[in-house]
Design an enzyme around this catalytic site. Structure first.
Site: not given
Ligand code: CP3
Length: 339
Positions: A23, A27, A36, A73, A147
């Protein structure tokens, strides 16, 4: 010259561990929050290849990480399979209809949704130096299925675990469909320039042992075998979060090239249980980076020392939290690179 991260995933032991953070594109970075706010929602950013490449490069520019992880994602796979996907501010993802309300066959797949993601990989690869490794990824089938079934994040992944017990044949069909699409998607990322790929099994930890074999080990093994067939030189990193004592079996049976470790694992235990040739990645607690203080560099040192005799990629045990300060990330990097 592939760069230290890719070398390490292939078994090299550079003096200083290469580092990237799960990640890292997101953010906690002011430059991400600014883009964003300009562009609107998260999905708009993901499908805008230029914006997504810019976000992928932002943490490299600021911190000089050794790897750039594609900004996308894991839920893009269900979206391309035809399930509705929204990210509601402050609420996380919503998928509809859920697989409790609909069948996979009700969905109209739109695999063109992958095209802008491949373009993000190409654009990023052009912008990062050849010493920086381009990382692609997909969610592992079990985690993606949790999911698709619940329609959102769920406590203990109850809806998916119940479905797997009540109707294992239907669960198998869902997992098989996700495997097939994920293999296509990962191959597309590699063809576009991803040099290694990570399989995120974020909810592997909620399964009983037999269920773990069936829904975590077998699907990750199937994806890895198919990637090896088409792209034998591209390392696959498996990240079965929460696997605990089941980690050595996962490493042995899936055939992944490298193992991602969550923060609950004792590095000394992992080192003693995994063959010394397997590269490992992790496993600093993201909340310690958020908290900062003298325990941060001390813990970095402990992790680095535990893995000095094997290929080790420094990373966190899970994604970096959105409230983490830039200063603490800088302290972490100083500790890794000075260690
Ligand atoms: O920087 C990175 O790692 C690259 C991008 C990336 C994102 N999500 C961006 C993201 C990666 C590799 C993921 C993986 C992901 N997404 C997982 C597996 C890893 C983990 O964290 O367990 C899962 C379960 C998700 C599903 C997901 N995406 C959720 C549950 C959420 C909302 C809660 C949260 O953690 O933000 C997201 C949104 C998300 N994915 C954001 C980002 C930057 C936030 C979006 C925003 O509001 O700007």
């Amino acid at each position: 010259m592939p760069g230290p991260l890719l070398d390490t995933l292939k078994g090299a032991k550079p003096d200083i561990a290469p580092v990237w953070l799960m990640r890292q594109a997101g953010r906690y970075l002011p430059e991400y929050r600014e883009l964003r706010a300009d562009k609107g929602g998260f999905l708009e950013l993901v499908y805008d290849s230029e914006a997504a490449a810019e976000i992928t490069v932002q943490p490299i520019r600021r911190f000089g990480f050794d790897g750039a992880i594609l900004f996308s994602d894991i839920l893009i796979v269900p979206h391309a399979m035809g399930q509705g996907l929204e990210f509601l501010a402050g609420e996380g993802p919503k998928l509809s209809p859920t697989l409790l309300e609909a069948e996979l066959s009700d969905f109209a797949a739109t695999y063109e949704r992958f095209d802008p993601i491949y373009e993000t990989v190409r654009l990023t690869r052009q912008q990062i130096g050849d010493q920086v490794t381009m990382l692609g990824f997909a969610g592992s089938p079990w985690t993606v299925a949790t999911y698709m079934i619940a329609g959102e994040g769920s406590k203990d992944q109850g809806p998916a675990r119940l479905l797997a017990y009540r109707d294992p044949a239907r669960m198998q069909a869902i997992v098989d469909a996700i495997i097939e699409v994920s293999v296509t998607y990962l191959r597309g990322q590699i063809d576009a320039g991803a040099e290694a790929v990570q399989l995120f099994d974020s909810w592997a930890g909620s399964l009983a042992p037999d269920e773990f074999e069936r829904w975590v080990v077998a699907p990750n093994a199937a994806i890895t075998a198919q990637i090896k067939q088409s792209h034998p030189d591209t390392p696959v990193i498996g990240f079965p979060k929460g696997a605990g004592a089941k980690l050595p079996g996962y490493a042995r049976e899936t055939g992944v090239d490298a193992i991602g470790m969550d923060e609950t694992l004792d590095p000394a235990w992992v080192h003693s249980k995994l063959p010394e040739t397997i590269p490992v990645q992790g496993n600093l607690d993201p909340l310690l980076v958020e908290a900062g203080g003298p325990a941060l560099p001390e813990r970095v040192r402990t992790i680095i020392d535990a893995f000095e005799d094997r290929p080790h990629v420094f990373n966190l045990g899970h994604g970096i939290g959105q409230f983490t300060s830039i200063e603490h990330v800088e302290q972490l990097l100083a500790a890794v690179r000075g260690a």
